[in-house]
Motif scaffolding. Sequence first.
Motif, mmCIF file in Angstrom:
data_model
loop_
_atom_site.group_PDB
_atom_site.id
_atom_site.type_symbol
_atom_site.label_atom_id
_atom_site.label_comp_id
_atom_site.label_asym_id
_atom_site.label_seq_id
_atom_site.Cartn_x
_atom_site.Cartn_y
_atom_site.Cartn_z
ATOM 1 N N ALA A 1 46.187 47.395 33.959
ATOM 2 C CA ALA A 1 46.543 45.994 34.210
ATOM 3 C C ALA A 1 47.536 45.894 35.375
ATOM 4 O O ALA A 1 47.472 44.950 36.162
ATOM 5 C CB ALA A 1 47.124 45.371 32.951
ATOM 6 N N GLN A 2 48.440 46.865 35.497
ATOM 7 C CA GLN A 2 49.403 46.852 36.595
ATOM 8 C C GLN A 2 48.702 47.061 37.940
ATOM 9 O O GLN A 2 49.038 46.413 38.935
ATOM 10 C CB GLN A 2 50.480 47.942 36.396
ATOM 11 C CG GLN A 2 51.388 47.711 35.221
ATOM 12 C CD GLN A 2 50.786 48.209 33.914
ATOM 13 O OE1 GLN A 2 49.794 48.913 33.904
ATOM 14 N NE2 GLN A 2 51.385 47.805 32.804
ATOM 15 N N GLN A 3 47.733 47.991 37.985
ATOM 16 C CA GLN A 3 46.995 48.220 39.226
ATOM 17 C C GLN A 3 46.184 46.984 39.609
ATOM 18 O O GLN A 3 46.111 46.621 40.785
ATOM 19 C CB GLN A 3 46.061 49.414 39.073
ATOM 20 C CG GLN A 3 46.772 50.748 38.969
ATOM 21 C CD GLN A 3 45.803 51.869 38.623
ATOM 22 O OE1 GLN A 3 44.819 51.653 37.929
ATOM 23 N NE2 GLN A 3 46.106 53.069 39.124
ATOM 24 N N LYS A 4 45.609 46.313 38.613
ATOM 25 C CA LYS A 4 44.844 45.102 38.877
ATOM 26 C C LYS A 4 45.740 44.017 39.452
ATOM 27 O O LYS A 4 45.395 43.353 40.435
ATOM 28 C CB LYS A 4 44.191 44.617 37.584
ATOM 29 C CG LYS A 4 43.396 43.350 37.738
ATOM 30 C CD LYS A 4 42.828 42.903 36.402
ATOM 31 C CE LYS A 4 42.180 41.541 36.507
ATOM 32 N NZ LYS A 4 41.672 41.061 35.231
ATOM 33 N N ALA A 5 46.924 43.834 38.860
ATOM 34 C CA ALA A 5 47.851 42.813 39.339
ATOM 35 C C ALA A 5 48.314 43.123 40.763
ATOM 36 O O ALA A 5 48.429 42.217 41.601
ATOM 37 C CB ALA A 5 49.044 42.708 38.394
ATOM 38 N N ALA A 6 48.561 44.399 41.054
ATOM 39 C CA ALA A 6 49.008 44.787 42.393
ATOM 40 C C ALA A 6 47.919 44.508 43.433
ATOM 41 O O ALA A 6 48.194 43.974 44.512
ATOM 42 C CB ALA A 6 49.397 46.261 42.411
ATOM 43 N N ARG A 7 46.684 44.830 43.108
ATOM 44 C CA ARG A 7 45.590 44.602 44.061
ATOM 45 C C ARG A 7 45.324 43.116 44.253
ATOM 46 O O ARG A 7 45.023 42.675 45.369
ATOM 47 C CB ARG A 7 44.333 45.315 43.600
ATOM 48 C CG ARG A 7 44.517 46.823 43.682
ATOM 49 C CD ARG A 7 43.248 47.544 43.773
ATOM 50 N NE ARG A 7 43.515 48.979 43.890
ATOM 51 C CZ ARG A 7 42.683 49.905 43.517
ATOM 52 N NH1 ARG A 7 41.520 49.564 43.020
ATOM 53 N NH2 ARG A 7 42.989 51.166 43.660
ATOM 54 N N LEU A 8 45.426 42.339 43.184
ATOM 55 C CA LEU A 8 45.258 40.894 43.325
ATOM 56 C C LEU A 8 46.356 40.294 44.194
ATOM 57 O O LEU A 8 46.093 39.386 44.984
ATOM 58 C CB LEU A 8 45.239 40.219 41.951
ATOM 59 C CG LEU A 8 43.919 40.307 41.192
ATOM 60 C CD1 LEU A 8 44.061 39.714 39.805
ATOM 61 C CD2 LEU A 8 42.817 39.613 41.959
#
Length: 118
Positions: A67-74
């Motif tokens: 979820a952290q990687q997804k938030a960073a990429r978004l």
Amino acid sequence: MIAAVCLAPGCATSTAGDAAPTPAIAATEPTPATVTEVQLSSGEPRNTGTFPNLNIPPQSAAAQISAQQKAARLAELNAARSGQKAPPGAAGTSASKARLKKLASTHATEALKEIENN
């Protein structure tokens, strides 16, 4: 002479086997006990004699992102998107709008003159 040939004992009877002879080697599916390692790696489907269990969840080919990687990429994508957007009204200044209006009013007449002269 023709009558003698037809009365020969071998010509008098025929069976279904004579019409469609059986193959010398019968084609059979390999049983799970006879499946070799080469057959398993060939990529061909094999008959195991059972139906597939579709209730088993598939294995992932790669690790899923967190979820952290997804938030960073978004956040990166949104920053890039906002950098590409032009603020309202910045698409053209009043000078370029006037130039476009003049071009629109004269373009048709100029194009028509060019077509008629050629």
